[in-house]
Motif scaffolding. Structure first.
Motif, PDB file in Angstrom:
ATOM      1  N   ILE C 298       0.833  -1.205   0.000  1.00  0.00           N
ATOM      2  CA  ILE C 298       0.000   0.000   0.000  1.00  0.00           C
ATOM      3  C   ILE C 298       0.867   1.255   0.000  1.00  0.00           C
ATOM      4  O   ILE C 298       0.697   2.153  -0.829  1.00  0.00           O
ATOM      5  CB  ILE C 298      -0.934   0.001   1.239  1.00  0.00           C
ATOM      6  CG1 ILE C 298      -1.836  -1.241   1.215  1.00  0.00           C
ATOM      7  CG2 ILE C 298      -1.783   1.287   1.292  1.00  0.00           C
ATOM      8  CD1 ILE C 298      -2.590  -1.481   2.513  1.00  0.00           C
ATOM      9  N   GLU C 302       1.336   4.044  -2.903  1.00  0.00           N
ATOM     10  CA  GLU C 302       0.989   5.428  -2.551  1.00  0.00           C
ATOM     11  C   GLU C 302       2.149   6.358  -2.907  1.00  0.00           C
ATOM     12  O   GLU C 302       1.962   7.404  -3.547  1.00  0.00           O
ATOM     13  CB  GLU C 302       0.675   5.506  -1.054  1.00  0.00           C
ATOM     14  CG  GLU C 302       0.089   6.830  -0.627  1.00  0.00           C
ATOM     15  CD  GLU C 302       0.017   6.989   0.886  1.00  0.00           C
ATOM     16  OE1 GLU C 302       0.329   6.014   1.613  1.00  0.00           O
ATOM     17  OE2 GLU C 302      -0.339   8.086   1.330  1.00  0.00           O
ATOM     18  N   SER C 305       2.475   6.910  -6.548  1.00  0.00           N
ATOM     19  CA  SER C 305       1.444   7.784  -7.108  1.00  0.00           C
ATOM     20  C   SER C 305       1.798   9.257  -6.907  1.00  0.00           C
ATOM     21  O   SER C 305       1.220  10.131  -7.551  1.00  0.00           O
ATOM     22  CB  SER C 305       0.082   7.475  -6.476  1.00  0.00           C
ATOM     23  OG  SER C 305       0.028   7.970  -5.148  1.00  0.00           O
ATOM     24  N   ASP C 324      -6.874  -2.777  -5.597  1.00  0.00           N
ATOM     25  CA  ASP C 324      -5.985  -2.434  -4.477  1.00  0.00           C
ATOM     26  C   ASP C 324      -5.093  -1.249  -4.840  1.00  0.00           C
ATOM     27  O   ASP C 324      -4.779  -0.420  -3.991  1.00  0.00           O
ATOM     28  CB  ASP C 324      -5.122  -3.646  -4.091  1.00  0.00           C
ATOM     29  CG  ASP C 324      -5.933  -4.680  -3.320  1.00  0.00           C
ATOM     30  OD1 ASP C 324      -6.869  -4.278  -2.603  1.00  0.00           O
ATOM     31  OD2 ASP C 324      -5.647  -5.884  -3.452  1.00  0.00           O
ATOM     32  N   ARG C 326      -5.902   1.181  -6.888  1.00  0.00           N
ATOM     33  CA  ARG C 326      -6.742   2.393  -6.832  1.00  0.00           C
ATOM     34  C   ARG C 326      -6.976   2.838  -5.387  1.00  0.00           C
ATOM     35  O   ARG C 326      -6.994   4.037  -5.101  1.00  0.00           O
ATOM     36  CB  ARG C 326      -8.074   2.147  -7.540  1.00  0.00           C
ATOM     37  CG  ARG C 326      -7.894   2.130  -9.050  1.00  0.00           C
ATOM     38  CD  ARG C 326      -9.218   2.140  -9.815  1.00  0.00           C
ATOM     39  NE  ARG C 326      -8.948   2.245 -11.232  1.00  0.00           N
ATOM     40  CZ  ARG C 326      -9.401   1.393 -12.156  1.00  0.00           C
ATOM     41  NH1 ARG C 326     -10.167   0.373 -11.799  1.00  0.00           N
ATOM     42  NH2 ARG C 326      -9.100   1.561 -13.420  1.00  0.00           N
ATOM     43  N   LEU C 327      -7.142   1.881  -4.491  1.00  0.00           N
ATOM     44  CA  LEU C 327      -7.326   2.242  -3.082  1.00  0.00           C
ATOM     45  C   LEU C 327      -6.086   2.958  -2.548  1.00  0.00           C
ATOM     46  O   LEU C 327      -6.191   3.941  -1.814  1.00  0.00           O
ATOM     47  CB  LEU C 327      -7.601   0.991  -2.234  1.00  0.00           C
ATOM     48  CG  LEU C 327      -9.027   0.445  -2.279  1.00  0.00           C
ATOM     49  CD1 LEU C 327      -9.084  -0.917  -1.596  1.00  0.00           C
ATOM     50  CD2 LEU C 327     -10.003   1.413  -1.612  1.00  0.00           C
ATOM     51  N   ALA C 328      -4.908   2.448  -2.942  1.00  0.00           N
ATOM     52  CA  ALA C 328      -3.653   3.040  -2.453  1.00  0.00           C
ATOM     53  C   ALA C 328      -3.407   4.396  -3.111  1.00  0.00           C
ATOM     54  O   ALA C 328      -2.903   5.324  -2.479  1.00  0.00           O
ATOM     55  CB  ALA C 328      -2.489   2.094  -2.713  1.00  0.00           C
ATOM     56  N   ASN C 330      -5.745   6.388  -4.306  1.00  0.00           N
ATOM     57  CA  ASN C 330      -6.785   7.266  -3.759  1.00  0.00           C
ATOM     58  C   ASN C 330      -7.099   8.465  -4.662  1.00  0.00           C
ATOM     59  O   ASN C 330      -7.199   9.606  -4.200  1.00  0.00           O
ATOM     60  CB  ASN C 330      -6.366   7.720  -2.353  1.00  0.00           C
ATOM     61  CG  ASN C 330      -7.565   8.143  -1.511  1.00  0.00           C
ATOM     62  OD1 ASN C 330      -8.708   7.870  -1.883  1.00  0.00           O
ATOM     63  ND2 ASN C 330      -7.314   8.828  -0.409  1.00  0.00           N
ATOM     64  N   GLY C 331      -7.196   8.223  -5.977  1.00  0.00           N
ATOM     65  CA  GLY C 331      -7.626   9.255  -6.914  1.00  0.00           C
ATOM     66  C   GLY C 331      -6.565  10.269  -7.317  1.00  0.00           C
ATOM     67  O   GLY C 331      -6.841  11.187  -8.086  1.00  0.00           O
ATOM     68  N   ARG C 332      -5.356  10.119  -6.805  1.00  0.00           N
ATOM     69  CA  ARG C 332      -4.299  11.110  -7.056  1.00  0.00           C
ATOM     70  C   ARG C 332      -3.927  11.203  -8.538  1.00  0.00           C
ATOM     71  O   ARG C 332      -3.714  12.295  -9.057  1.00  0.00           O
ATOM     72  CB  ARG C 332      -3.069  10.715  -6.229  1.00  0.00           C
ATOM     73  CG  ARG C 332      -2.421  11.869  -5.484  1.00  0.00           C
ATOM     74  CD  ARG C 332      -1.424  11.364  -4.455  1.00  0.00           C
ATOM     75  NE  ARG C 332      -2.052  11.053  -3.184  1.00  0.00           N
ATOM     76  CZ  ARG C 332      -2.138   9.836  -2.642  1.00  0.00           C
ATOM     77  NH1 ARG C 332      -1.634   8.795  -3.281  1.00  0.00           N
ATOM     78  NH2 ARG C 332      -2.728   9.654  -1.495  1.00  0.00           N
TER      79      ARG C 332
END
Lengths: 75, 258, 360
Positions: C298, C302, C305, C324, C326-328, C330-332
């Protein structure tokens, strides 16, 4: 002829009153009590103590292992 | 003679086996499981195997067998006990390994595991408590439910057209090359209990001698499920179960197979 | 210096050889394509005559995993292997193993599904492996090798982690790595633990109660919901610790990267070729390869990203790990997925095309 004398000690709190010991005893030594134990079971008790020969039938058939038996030859 | 005089340690002739601990068993009053637990505890102790035994408990009424007998236990998923036991015995050949299973666990969902463990000749003993009903879940039809017998899921009686026929597991087990000892016993009288204990001892000894698989079926009562008193359940078993599930040794090749 | 032992072998064979060499006590399995060489190699090697390792062909995958449960509960180092449909059958046992906190290794040489599907390779078991294929709140430690060498090495690593955390570990690979031949340097021999060592190292195990010790009971059953909640909380703490300590990734050409591909296992090999092709066209792209699928990297994703402009998740499935990622992220930044299904392997040039779509 020497007579066998027996004593049955019943763990009345562990007893569930299934009555299998009463049925197994060839001499009607045991019966279910009128009173109940903490779990609400009419537990087994000795009613004809002098008659018991310590044959262990009651203890062998007891599913909960509630009965301890002693036996001694009467001199 | 005074009672105290009789109640001396040297006069002790019967007491609850030491391996069976003081935890109150959850079984219904008069249930056969308690007697079978006592016999297993006695035989393990008499063989001096307290420290070298691994039991495998089932899903069903005996799911908590591990709470009552003070040996190491593994609790299996429903029906899978013989698979667990096979691995334990192969990995620890000097251990006494047995499974304890009911009819639903062994003869229904665990049929494959049972047949194949027995057929591989795993040096384990399967203790099979057959009371012809699912006890734990509330008295449903089992693979061993007799024809015409009423249960929660065959309330009008077992009907071959609807439910098929009762399964004689021990007879199947006896036909397998891997088994050395298959017997059907009961624990409802002193005589029957003594015989059952001897059978259990033989099975456990064969397991330790590496003679193959043993199956000890205990034809039992489920007085709650059958809706009878313990006493009447024993009588019903004698009249209805024994004619179909005949008691006695079905196979014993252990003695001549060295 | 001891001579290095370099051999050419299939990934499945490497699993078998590594099992024997790492001191594994027992293997229980059932044939299924494309993993059958694991059991075949073990049968051919006869480790019961050398290291004393037990090898048993069970009657089903259900039985295999329950044999693993039986053996693991005694403290022994035991494993099984299968492929997707067989792993589905094992899910009951895997949940019980996780619930009873038993260390073991399950190898999934996965193939295309759903259902009987195909015998061709696929990565469609990512959800099943990482999100709990069986019932209950549990996690498996999931390792994804991308070479035959890693097939061998991860057998050691999986057992190490499984025993460290008393948790089942899985090697999630596929028919590509399982069937592919590559050179491999087999890891050094480790002796099987003696019974005394097992009893010392696994005081929880049920293998016969010595006088004076309380019985060891291996179970996942607890009817008191308050106690069951406590057990679950303890499990979750353990999982959090694994998430914190055991994430493993490989980074490839990420130093100057403006875009990244995230891919695991065989897809990561395709990604490396795609990156080489893309860079020839001047696209600065690198690879982040999760080695542990669970715990998922994660923090690493992150961080990525915050560095690159977009991520392509290259998977041999319809888009599983991408969730997973996309969750990490988080839209960045934009995250896209490319995958082929049903046993088709994506080609590197297809990945380059997808990468260009992401850049637009």
């Amino acid at each position: 002829m020497a007579k066998m004398r027996g004593v049955t000690v019943i763990d009345t709190e562990r007893c569930k009153g299934c009555r299998l010991c009463v049925v197994a005893c060839p001499l009607n030594v045991l019966a279910l009590a009128k009173s109940v134990n903490r779990k609400g079971y009419n537990y087994a008790e000795t009613v004809l103590a002098d008659t018991c020969t310590g044959c262990t039938s009651c203890a062998v058939v007891c599913p909960d292992g509630c009965i301890t038996v002693y036996r001694k030859k009467e001199e | 003679m005074d009672i105290k005089e009789i109640m001396q340690p040297e006069n002790l002739v019967y007491k609850k086996p030491e391996l069976l601990n003081d935890t109150a068993m959850h079984y219904c009053p008069g249930c056969s499981h308690g007697v079978v637990h006592k016999l297993i505890s006695e035989v393990i102790a008499e063989m001096g195997m307290e420290n070298k035994t691994v039991g495998v408990s089932p899903v069903g009424c005996a799911v908590f067998a591990y709470k009552y007998i003070d040996i190491d236990w593994e609790e299996a998923a429903h029906g899978r006990a013989p698979a667990l036991a096979s691995a334990v015995k192969r990995l620890w050949p000097d251990r006494l390994v047995f499974t304890y299973q009911g009819d639903g666990d062994l003869a229904c969902i665990g049929t494959a595991e049972t047949i194949h463990a027995l057929n591989r000749g795993e040096n384990i003993t399967i203790v099979f408590v057959n009371n012809a009903i699912y006890g734990m879940t509330g008295g449903q039809m089992a693979p061993t439910t007799l024809m015409g017998m009423k249960t929660a899921t065959c309330p009008y009686g077992r009907d071959a057209k609807l439910h098929g026929y009762p399964l004689k597991v021990a007879d199947i087990a006896a036909s397998l090359e891997g088994t050395c000892y298959v017997t059907r016993q009961s624990v409802h009288t002193v005589g029957a209990i003594n015989k059952a204990k001897r059978a259990l001892r033989k099975a456990f000894e064969y397991s330790m001698q590496g003679k193959g698989s043993s199956l000890v079926e205990m034809v039992s009562t489920c007085n709650s499920g059958w809706k009878l008193s313990p006493e009447k359940a024993n009588k019903w078993m004698e009249e209805n179960m024994f004619p179909f599930y005949n008691l006695g040794d079905i196979k014993d090749t252990g003695a001549n197979n060295q | 210096m001891a001579e290095r032992e370099i051999t050419l072998m299939k990934g499945n064979e490497a699993i078998a050889h590594a099992a024997i060499r790492c001191g594994c006590d027992g293997y229980f399995g059932y044939p299924i394509t494309p993993q059958s060489e694991v059991l075949e190699t073990l049968a051919e090697q006869k480790p019961w005559e050398t290291t004393g390792m037990v090898v048993l062909q069970a009657e089903s995958e259900t039985s295999s995993i329950n044999m693993v449960y039986g053996g693991a509960a005694t403290g022994k180092k035991v494993m099984t292997s299968s492929s997707s449909p067989g792993i589905s059958l094992m899910q009951e046992g895997i949940s019980y193993l996780a619930g009873a906190e038993l260390p073991c290794l399950v190898v999934n040489v996965s193939r295309g599904g759903p259902g009987l599907g195909t015998i061709q390779p696929s990565q469609a078991d990512y959800f099943q492996s990482c999100k709990g294929g069986g019932h209950g709140d549990y996690r498996l430690i999931v390792l994804a090798p991308s070479s035959v060498q890693e097939m061998a090495d991860f057998v050691y690593l999986a057992f190490e982690l499984a025993f460290k955390y008393r948790n089942p570990a899985m090697i999630l690979t596929d028919g590509v790595i399982g069937q592919m031949m590559e050179k491999v340097e087999l890891p050094p021999f480790k002796a099987r633990r003696t019974e005394k060592e097992i009893i010392e190292q696994c005081p929880w195990a049920a293998n016969g109660r010595p006088a004076g010790r309380k019985p060891n009971i291996i179970t996942s059953l607890e009817l008191d919901p308050a106690v069951m909640e406590e057990i679950n909380i303890r499990l979750q703490k353990k999982y959090a610790q694994i998430q914190e300590n055991e994430v493993r990734v490989e980074e490839f050409m990420l130093e100057d990267a403006e875009y990244a591909i995230v891919a695991f296992g065989s897809a990561a090999r395709i990604a490396k070729k795609a990156i080489e092709m893309a860079r020839e066209e001047g696209i600065k792209v690198g690879l982040l390869r999760p080695i542990t699928l669970w715990p998922f990297p994660i923090k690493e994703v992150e961080a990525l990203s915050k560095k690159v402009k977009g991520i392509l998740s290259l998977e041999i499935n319809a888009g599983q790990m991408v969730e997973d990622i996309r969750l990490a992220v988080n839209g960045r930044i934009p995250v896209s997925h490319y995958g082929r299904l049903g046993g088709i392997i994506p080609a590197p040039d297809e990945a380059v095309v997808e990468l260009k779509k992401l850049i637009k």
